[in-house]
Design an enzyme around this catalytic site. Structure first.
Site, PDB file in Angstrom:
ATOM      1  N   LYS A   1     -16.819 -10.712   5.556  1.00 34.19           N
ATOM      2  CA  LYS A   1     -15.498 -10.486   4.990  1.00 34.19           C
ATOM      3  C   LYS A   1     -15.533  -9.653   3.718  1.00 34.19           C
ATOM      4  O   LYS A   1     -14.559  -8.965   3.396  1.00 34.19           O
ATOM      5  CB  LYS A   1     -14.818 -11.830   4.706  1.00 34.19           C
ATOM      6  CG  LYS A   1     -14.517 -12.657   5.947  1.00 34.19           C
ATOM      7  CD  LYS A   1     -13.894 -13.989   5.573  1.00 34.19           C
ATOM      8  CE  LYS A   1     -13.587 -14.825   6.811  1.00 34.19           C
ATOM      9  NZ  LYS A   1     -12.542 -14.214   7.655  1.00 34.19           N
TER      10      LYS A   1
ATOM     11  N   ASN B   1     -10.273 -20.434  14.664  1.00 37.52           N
ATOM     12  CA  ASN B   1     -10.305 -20.316  13.211  1.00 37.52           C
ATOM     13  C   ASN B   1      -8.890 -20.186  12.657  1.00 37.52           C
ATOM     14  O   ASN B   1      -8.009 -19.611  13.290  1.00 37.52           O
ATOM     15  CB  ASN B   1     -11.170 -19.120  12.785  1.00 37.52           C
ATOM     16  CG  ASN B   1     -10.365 -17.845  12.597  1.00 37.52           C
ATOM     17  OD1 ASN B   1      -9.750 -17.626  11.551  1.00 37.52           O
ATOM     18  ND2 ASN B   1     -10.353 -17.002  13.630  1.00 37.52           N
TER      19      ASN B   1
ATOM     20  N   GLY C   1      -7.472 -17.735   7.272  1.00 38.33           N
ATOM     21  CA  GLY C   1      -6.405 -17.291   6.383  1.00 38.33           C
ATOM     22  C   GLY C   1      -6.815 -16.163   5.447  1.00 38.33           C
ATOM     23  O   GLY C   1      -6.358 -16.104   4.297  1.00 38.33           O
ATOM     24  N   PHE C   2      -7.640 -15.244   5.942  1.00 32.88           N
ATOM     25  CA  PHE C   2      -8.042 -14.071   5.152  1.00 32.88           C
ATOM     26  C   PHE C   2      -8.656 -14.481   3.812  1.00 32.88           C
ATOM     27  O   PHE C   2      -8.296 -13.948   2.750  1.00 32.88           O
ATOM     28  CB  PHE C   2      -6.854 -13.142   4.894  1.00 32.88           C
ATOM     29  CG  PHE C   2      -6.356 -12.372   6.086  1.00 32.88           C
ATOM     30  CD1 PHE C   2      -7.072 -12.315   7.265  1.00 32.88           C
ATOM     31  CD2 PHE C   2      -5.143 -11.688   6.020  1.00 32.88           C
ATOM     32  CE1 PHE C   2      -6.589 -11.592   8.365  1.00 32.88           C
ATOM     33  CE2 PHE C   2      -4.661 -10.962   7.095  1.00 32.88           C
ATOM     34  CZ  PHE C   2      -5.374 -10.915   8.270  1.00 32.88           C
TER      35      PHE C   2
ATOM     36  N   ASN D   1      -4.795  -4.409  10.009  1.00 26.53           N
ATOM     37  CA  ASN D   1      -4.739  -5.657  10.763  1.00 26.53           C
ATOM     38  C   ASN D   1      -3.339  -6.260  10.612  1.00 26.53           C
ATOM     39  O   ASN D   1      -2.970  -6.713   9.532  1.00 26.53           O
ATOM     40  CB  ASN D   1      -5.806  -6.628  10.242  1.00 26.53           C
ATOM     41  CG  ASN D   1      -5.890  -7.911  11.052  1.00 26.53           C
ATOM     42  OD1 ASN D   1      -5.060  -8.171  11.920  1.00 26.53           O
ATOM     43  ND2 ASN D   1      -6.900  -8.722  10.758  1.00 26.53           N
TER      44      ASN D   1
ATOM     45  N   SER E   1      -3.519 -11.014  12.945  1.00 30.95           N
ATOM     46  CA  SER E   1      -4.076 -12.346  12.748  1.00 30.95           C
ATOM     47  C   SER E   1      -2.955 -13.378  12.819  1.00 30.95           C
ATOM     48  O   SER E   1      -1.883 -13.178  12.256  1.00 30.95           O
ATOM     49  CB  SER E   1      -4.769 -12.448  11.390  1.00 30.95           C
ATOM     50  OG  SER E   1      -5.094 -13.797  11.101  1.00 30.95           O
TER      51      SER E   1
ATOM     52  N   ASN F   1      -3.038 -16.229  11.362  1.00 32.99           N
ATOM     53  CA  ASN F   1      -3.247 -17.209  10.300  1.00 32.99           C
ATOM     54  C   ASN F   1      -2.611 -16.846   8.962  1.00 32.99           C
ATOM     55  O   ASN F   1      -2.795 -17.559   7.986  1.00 32.99           O
ATOM     56  CB  ASN F   1      -4.755 -17.434  10.107  1.00 32.99           C
ATOM     57  CG  ASN F   1      -5.408 -17.960  11.368  1.00 32.99           C
ATOM     58  OD1 ASN F   1      -4.878 -18.851  12.009  1.00 32.99           O
ATOM     59  ND2 ASN F   1      -6.544 -17.387  11.741  1.00 32.99           N
ATOM     60  N   THR F   2      -1.875 -15.744   8.918  1.00 33.06           N
ATOM     61  CA  THR F   2      -1.071 -15.400   7.749  1.00 33.06           C
ATOM     62  C   THR F   2       0.377 -15.404   8.188  1.00 33.06           C
ATOM     63  O   THR F   2       0.761 -14.618   9.065  1.00 33.06           O
ATOM     64  CB  THR F   2      -1.451 -14.011   7.192  1.00 33.06           C
ATOM     65  OG1 THR F   2      -2.798 -14.058   6.711  1.00 33.06           O
ATOM     66  CG2 THR F   2      -0.524 -13.603   6.056  1.00 33.06           C
TER      67      THR F   2
ATOM     68  N   LYS G   1      -5.097  -2.855  14.684  1.00 34.44           N
ATOM     69  CA  LYS G   1      -5.628  -3.935  15.514  1.00 34.44           C
ATOM     70  C   LYS G   1      -4.478  -4.813  15.982  1.00 34.44           C
ATOM     71  O   LYS G   1      -3.679  -5.290  15.166  1.00 34.44           O
ATOM     72  CB  LYS G   1      -6.638  -4.772  14.725  1.00 34.44           C
ATOM     73  CG  LYS G   1      -7.375  -5.824  15.570  1.00 34.44           C
ATOM     74  CD  LYS G   1      -8.533  -6.430  14.807  1.00 34.44           C
ATOM     75  CE  LYS G   1      -9.359  -7.364  15.680  1.00 34.44           C
ATOM     76  NZ  LYS G   1     -10.555  -7.876  14.983  1.00 34.44           N
TER      77      LYS G   1
ATOM     78  N   ASN H   1      -7.231  -8.955  18.780  1.00 32.20           N
ATOM     79  CA  ASN H   1      -7.519 -10.028  17.839  1.00 32.20           C
ATOM     80  C   ASN H   1      -7.591 -11.352  18.605  1.00 32.20           C
ATOM     81  O   ASN H   1      -7.635 -11.369  19.838  1.00 32.20           O
ATOM     82  CB  ASN H   1      -6.419 -10.060  16.764  1.00 32.20           C
ATOM     83  CG  ASN H   1      -6.933 -10.507  15.413  1.00 32.20           C
ATOM     84  OD1 ASN H   1      -7.707 -11.452  15.311  1.00 32.20           O
ATOM     85  ND2 ASN H   1      -6.488  -9.837  14.358  1.00 32.20           N
TER      86      ASN H   1
ATOM     87  N   GLY I   1     -13.605 -15.803  21.696  1.00 32.64           N
ATOM     88  CA  GLY I   1     -14.711 -16.156  22.572  1.00 32.64           C
ATOM     89  C   GLY I   1     -14.357 -15.999  24.036  1.00 32.64           C
ATOM     90  O   GLY I   1     -13.383 -15.341  24.413  1.00 32.64           O
TER      91      GLY I   1
END
Length: 375
Positions: free
Chosen positions: A71, A116, A119-120, A179, A182, A184-185, A222, A251, A276
């Protein structure tokens, strides 16, 4: 050997702690000249037939490390030592942030998957830019920089936040990734809608050009695997219209239904992005759709569910010039990249294609249509 070590050691550790431990070992090995030379010779043998041209650059091969592992740009040489042909760092945000509270990383071992909700978590664009500026690489490698939105920044300030990161990082990037996918934000995926994405990508492109001067850094976006087909088409059309260099597909997914998960329900119910093996088919389908839409006008990078050389080969046939992985590295260990390269070289030798570039998109385009290649 690694499988035994994973069962006896890593599997007993919290996944995030195991990640930090393993990454520390990799970085430590890369700092010892004799050890890194030996490791690179064993783990990263080069196959001349896999040499790849993408985004205006020549690479040893098509297989890289996806964003999320490194990261903060602290282990680029270590990951190159393990055989990755390019390393994408990040996601990096405008300001440093700790990410979501632990626990936030979960292994789904029976499914060969991860969930996961990190959260960046990262050091912020200013510090990462300084780290890249001070870096003295010991291996030649292509470095991508993946940027995202700071969580505390409202949607109205998203463009300015991405521009801030671009101005700091673009000069140090071999390619730059926006990006917007994601899970998670909060609100981030809303930026994939073309009415939000157009001004964002336009501003980032302009900021990158201001920053890098005559060197034009390639810009990619992405996207999520959860987009509807018509939204995938809309993003593809926008990327072509704006003159982007490529799209990364995909993603992590927020989906769980229909993925055939066999891990305990308590794990599969955890919130966050799933990566995965279960993501393999959807990510491949998105890639095929993108290539059918854009052909050779954009560079496509396939990521999501790539476990072995056959998975990587199928992404190339589906239109990916480059492929990336991350989750399978957790389960397969330091010889993973070597195995993927060896298998890709074997598949190319027994295929009807003279070069890897000739194979890109061969499974999608009509049989009588030949891919245009450039020297």
């Amino acid at each position: 050997m690694y499988q035994l070590f994973f069962r006896l050691v890593f599997r007993r550790l919290d996944p995030e702690r195991a990640h930090h431990l393993a990454f520390g070992w990799i970085r430590g090995a890369a700092r010892v000249p004799v050890l890194r030379v030996f490791a690179a010779a064993v783990l990263a043998p080069r196959h001349r037939e896999l040499r790849t041209e993408a985004l205006g650059m020549r690479m040893h091969g098509p297989f890289g490390l996806a964003a999320g592992f490194d990261k903060n740009a602290t282990g680029i040489d270590g990951m190159t030592m393990l055989g990755f042909d390019h390393v994408e760092i990040g996601t990096v945000t405008g300001e440093p942030q700790p990410g979501n509270p632990p626990r936030r990383l979960f292994r789904l071992v029976p499914d060969r998957a991860l969930i996961n909700r990190m959260g960046f978590n990262n050091d912020g664009s200013a510090l990462v830019a300084a780290r890249l500026a001070a870096r003295r690489p010991v291996f030649r490698s292509v470095v991508g920089v993946n940027i995202g939105k700071t969580k505390a920044v409202p949607e109205s300030g998203a463009v300015a936040d991405y521009v801030k990161s671009t101005e700091r990082l673009a000069r140090h990037a071999d390619y730059l990734v926006v990006n917007v996918s994601s899970p998670n934000t909060p609100g981030l995926r809303d930026l994939q809608a073309t009415e939000h994405l157009r001004p964002l990508l336009t501003a980032v492109r302009e900021a990158a050009d201001r920053t890098t001067g005559p060197r034009r850094v390639p810009l990619l976006v992405k996207i999520a695997p959860d987009l509807a087909d018509e939204d995938i088409d809309a993003v593809a059309d926008l990327a072509v219209e704006l003159g982007l260099d490529g799209i990364i597909a995909t993603n992590t997914t927020i989906a769980r239904d229909g993925l055939g998960l066999t891990s305990p329900a308590a794990l599969t119910a955890e919130t966050g992005g799933l990566s995965g093996a279960p993501l393999k088919e959807r990510s491949l389908a998105v890639l095929r759709r993108l290539y059918a839409r854009v052909g050779d006008r954009l560079t496509l990078i396939g990521v999501g569910g790539i476990e072995n050389a056959e998975d990587a080969w199928q992404r190339i046939l589906a239109g990916a010039t480059l492929v990336q992985g991350y989750s399978a590295f957790v389960y397969q260990g330091p010889f993973w990249a070597r195995a993927v390269h060896k298998g890709l070289a074997a598949r190319l030798r027994t295929s009807p294609y003279a070069t890897l570039a000739d194979a890109v998109g061969a499974g999608v385009r009509p049989r009588d249509q030949h891919r245009r290649t450039t020297a």
